[in-house]
Design a protein around this motif. Structure first.
Motif, PDB file in Angstrom:
ATOM      1  N   PHE A 182       1.439  -0.948   0.047  1.00  0.00           N
ATOM      2  CA  PHE A 182      -0.232  -0.017  -0.096  1.00  0.00           C
ATOM      3  C   PHE A 182       0.925   1.510   0.407  1.00  0.00           C
ATOM      4  CE2 PHE A 182      -1.956   3.316   2.263  1.00  0.00           C
ATOM      5  CZ  PHE A 182      -3.273   3.975   2.205  1.00  0.00           C
ATOM      6  N   THR A 191       0.776   5.512  -0.103  1.00  0.00           N
ATOM      7  CA  THR A 191      -0.016   6.893  -0.529  1.00  0.00           C
ATOM      8  C   THR A 191       1.001   8.427  -0.633  1.00  0.00           C
ATOM      9  OG1 THR A 191      -1.999   8.480   0.270  1.00  0.00           O
ATOM     10  CG2 THR A 191       0.035   7.422   2.217  1.00  0.00           C
ATOM     11  N   SER A 246      -3.393  10.468  -2.801  1.00  0.00           N
ATOM     12  CA  SER A 246      -3.630   9.476  -3.884  1.00  0.00           C
ATOM     13  C   SER A 246      -3.649   7.691  -2.946  1.00  0.00           C
ATOM     14  CB  SER A 246      -2.885   9.896  -4.304  1.00  0.00           C
ATOM     15  OG  SER A 246      -2.780  10.750  -5.287  1.00  0.00           O
ATOM     16  N   THR A 247      -3.656   6.855  -3.527  1.00  0.00           N
ATOM     17  CA  THR A 247      -3.513   5.724  -2.931  1.00  0.00           C
ATOM     18  C   THR A 247      -3.345   4.826  -4.239  1.00  0.00           C
ATOM     19  OG1 THR A 247      -6.215   4.696  -2.771  1.00  0.00           O
ATOM     20  CG2 THR A 247      -5.051   5.680  -0.859  1.00  0.00           C
ATOM     21  N   ARG A 248      -2.599   3.744  -3.592  1.00  0.00           N
ATOM     22  CA  ARG A 248      -2.712   2.607  -4.187  1.00  0.00           C
ATOM     23  C   ARG A 248      -2.437   0.951  -3.738  1.00  0.00           C
ATOM     24  NH1 ARG A 248       2.731   2.026  -8.469  1.00  0.00           N
ATOM     25  NH2 ARG A 248       3.585   1.925  -6.412  1.00  0.00           N
ATOM     26  N   TYR A 249      -3.015   0.303  -3.860  1.00  0.00           N
ATOM     27  CA  TYR A 249      -3.188  -0.925  -2.990  1.00  0.00           C
ATOM     28  C   TYR A 249      -2.300  -2.337  -4.287  1.00  0.00           C
ATOM     29  CZ  TYR A 249      -6.415   1.113  -0.507  1.00  0.00           C
ATOM     30  OH  TYR A 249      -7.025   2.146   1.005  1.00  0.00           O
ATOM     31  N   GLN A 289      -6.465   1.680  -7.950  1.00  0.00           N
ATOM     32  CA  GLN A 289      -5.009   2.617  -8.142  1.00  0.00           C
ATOM     33  C   GLN A 289      -6.187   3.580  -7.631  1.00  0.00           C
ATOM     34  OE1 GLN A 289      -1.949   4.168 -10.136  1.00  0.00           O
ATOM     35  NE2 GLN A 289      -1.406   6.087  -9.708  1.00  0.00           N
TER      36      GLN A 289
END
Length: 710
Positions: free
Chosen positions: A184, A186, A191-194, A217
């Motif tokens: 993960f 940020t 913004s986030t991305r897993y 994302q």
């Protein structure tokens, strides 16, 4: 949706997600049975970790697993370990690790690159595992094991390609041992991305193996539309690779990936005639309702048969379906104006649907044999490309004047209304033969030749080419080599497809490139550090150039595309990758470039856009303890021209980056925390793009990432 007849729609994000999730029970079961073994392996990896800054083989350089020291060509390999450290989220942030690659425009949610000053084509400049990839979008990097920058003409092995080189993206492979990674990250914008990355064997004999990657994302960008909202991006990615050992000598690999990527449009900034950014660095001129929505699927298979210990045959096929809807506001400065706050600016909205279909295939026959005391590494093969493109478009009124901040309602446009379907298709075939001859411990010779044929409907539209390549390697010591090579490139140009171009619809002839290169490679510190250097001279004839008209003509055309003269790029580059000491790792490069047009028109003596004279980069890792490490990086890009007339330039800049990572054991699992600061000193700079679509560099940027390995 396909515009070319009817096709089975195998590309659904749900299938990709389910395929990845289906593998998780096997991961959980195997993990429960091997906690002790997994912990032992993790201790080994966490301690005297890796020399993952240095990779010794580029599979794309010679269409095989041939050591870089036996490759008479300049090649840079960027492993995923380095780009994971940098928290890279796209291909542009990966390629910053090679100074021979410079960025161009990033409008319309796609990225343009130049190698040694030559722009890479979306259709022929990118490879996935050695097969051509249509790259008119932001390539996902989470599925990649490494990125290979193959410099100089590579047409002998890959056919149609540019003179500067190729980008070969090597995907992650299935693993025998079970692993499961969750990540993960940020940033300060929210913004986030897993990410989930899993692999292992699906049966006890380990004859069926898999690798699966899932990504979600949501990105919020720092620049703002004029209503105060930010550009946003929503992306899903699913990837599944399966390997089957059919027999001890026969391996089948099946690969599927699916990308769903929708974002608002930011064409970039505008520069005035003095090279100054108009309206500030954070303003987006596009309308908030503008967007581009990409749906991309790749379905491929490879079959490898080991005829004997020395001979094998490998065949592969890939079917890429790429569909895009683009609702564009298409902003531009008003005619004769450089002040949109006084004179307003124009909007030319349209809704467009694009359907690209890329079908590629190859067969390679490789083997090692000897004739007396002379050893041969032999390759003979063929590849093909079946290309189709279809377009529907519904356009609104052109050149509507709006003032900055003035709201403009979303236009009533629908590409389904277009009763005329624009279509273009061709087929490309190539046959090649190559032999790497080892005369003795000091001398090696490389010789290869290829025949290409591209077929299009209509008389006079077919293209043919013969592309040779020759190289000599001299090894004065066991750890060093000096090489020279000669190679050619062949780049079909298609037709001019721009309604605003004087020569819209004109058939273009191929461009032909020719390169001479001399270089050297040395491995130091028991092979842990690779040093490289190369001097190159590339000449391209029949150059295709698009120039802006000083004054639009009566038909409203803004550009003119022609082919004339030559383009010559000379320079040298140096690089270093690997381990310097027990705790210090480094990757870095620099390039000097002298690039000019040699024509009989107004471009004579001019330098192409985004071709800096000097560029350099460095990224380092210093391990304080087994658990704590620091990173430092810097990127330098010299002054570049922003237009073909060379009247507008972008200043040089240096950007500094820093990072730190800490690893710990949490309930028997490796957990790492990383904090990165990009553009540490908040430097103002302009990246790639022209004076009408320049990418504005972001200020100080913070990134935070968590990763757990089970």
């Amino acid at each position: 949706m396909s515009l070319k007849g009817f096709s089975f729609n195998y590309s659904t994000i749900g299938l990709a997600v389910l395929a990845g999730l289906a593998s998780l029970p096997a991961v959980a079961e195997d993990a429960a049975e091997s906690v002790v073994t997994a912990n032992i392996e993790r201790i080994t990896v966490t301690g005297r970790t890796f020399n993952d800054y240095k990779v010794g083989v580029a599979s794309g350089a010679m269409r095989g697993d041939i050591d870089l020291m036996d490759t008479p060509q300049s090649v840079t390999i960027i492993p995923d370990f380095v780009t994971d450290e940098q928290l890279a989220t796209n291909l542009s942030e990966v390629l910053v690790n090679d100074s021979s690659v410079t960025g161009g425009s990033e409008k319309w949610n796609r990225q343009v690159f130049n190698i040694r000053g030559f722009e890479l084509s979306s259709g022929s400049g990118f490879l996935i595992n050695g097969q051509q990839q249509w790259s008119h979008y932001v390539q996902p990097i989470e599925t990649l094991q490494q990125v290979e920058v193959l410099k100089g003409p590579s047409s002998m092995l890959y056919g149609q390609s540019g003179p500067g080189g190729l980008i070969n993206m090597v995907t992650k492979k299935p693993t025998y041992d079970t692993f499961f990674d969750v990540g993960f990250d940020t940033d300060e914008h929210g913004s986030t991305r897993y990410q989930i990355d899993a692999g292992g064997s699906l049966n006890e004999d380990q004859t069926i193996r898999y690798r699966s990657v899932l990504v979600k994302q949501d990105t919020t960008y720092w620049r703002e539309y004029q209503d105060g909202s930010n550009q946003e991006r929503d992306r899903w990615l699913g990837y599944l690779n399966l390997e089957f050992d059919i027999t001890d000598d026969l391996l089948l690999s099946l690969k599927y990936d699916h990308t769903q990527d929708k974002t608002g449009i930011d064409r970039g900034g505008w520069l005035n005639s003095d090279g100054e950014l108009i309206g500030g660095k954070d303003i987006i001129w596009d309308m908030p309702w503008a967007f581009t929505d990409n749906t991309v699927s790749n379905l491929g298979a490879e079959l490898t048969y080991h005829i004997s210990d020395d001979w094998k045959v490998k065949a592969g096929y890939n079917d890429q379906q790429f569909n895009r809807q683009r609702l564009d506001s298409s902003p531009s400065l008003a005619k004769g104006s450089e002040d949109p706050f006084k004179d307003g600016y124009t909007i030319s909205p349209f809704d467009r649907y694009d359907d690209w279909q890329h079908k590629t295939g190859f067969i390679d026959f490789t083997g090692d044999f000897s004739t007396g005391d002379i050893d041969h590494q032999f390759l003979i093969g063929a590849n093909m490309l079946d290309y189709y493109y279809g377009q529907l478009k519904d356009a609104g009124d052109k050149n509507q004047i709006v003032m900055p901040g003035q709201p403009m309602p979303k236009p009533d446009l629908d590409y389904h209304r277009d009763g005329t379907l624009y279509e273009s298709e061709y087929k490309h075939y190539g046959f090649y033969i190559q032999d790497l001859v080892t005369l003795n411990d000091q001398w090696q010779l490389l010789a290869g030749v290829r025949y290409d044929e591209q077929k299009k409907d209509g008389a006079g539209n077919n293209s043919y080419a013969v592309s040779p390549k020759f190289g000599v390697i001299y090894s004065p010591a066991e750890n060093g080599s000096i090489y020279v090579n000669y190679s050619k490139s062949f780049t079909p140009q298609g037709i001019v497809n721009d309604e605003d171009d004087v020569n819209n619809g004109m058939n273009l002839d191929p461009e032909y490139g020719e390169q001479y290169e001399i270089g050297t490679k040395w491995e130091l510190f028991d092979g842990s550090l690779l040093l490289t250097g190369a001097v190159f001279d590339i000449t391209v004839s029949n150059v295709t150039v698009t120039q802006d008209l000083e004054v639009p003509n009566e038909e409203g055309d803004k550009t003119i595309t022609n082919q004339s003269g030559e383009q010559r790029h000379k320079g040298f580059e140096m690089g270093a990758q690997g381990q310097v000491s027990d705790s210090w790792f480094v990757t870095g490069s620099m390039m000097y470039l002298d690039a000019v047009y040699d024509t009989a028109d107004a471009l004579d003596g001019k330098t192409p856009v985004d071709a800096p004279e000097w560029s350099a980069n460095i990224w380092t890792r210093y391990e304080v303890t087994e658990a704590l490490a620091f990173n430092f990086g810097a990127v330098y890009v010299g002054e570049r021209f922003a237009n073909t007339q060379n009247t507008i330039s972008k200043d040089s800049y240096v950007r500094f980056d820093m990072g730190a990572a800490y690893s710990m054991d949490v309930m028997g699992s490796d957990v790492s925390v990383r904090l990165n600061v990009k553009n540490l000193f908040d430097t103002d700079y302009l990246a790639g793009g022209t004076n009408t679509d320049v990418t504005v560099g972001e200020g100080r940027h913070f990134g935070l990432a968590l990763e757990a390995k089970f």
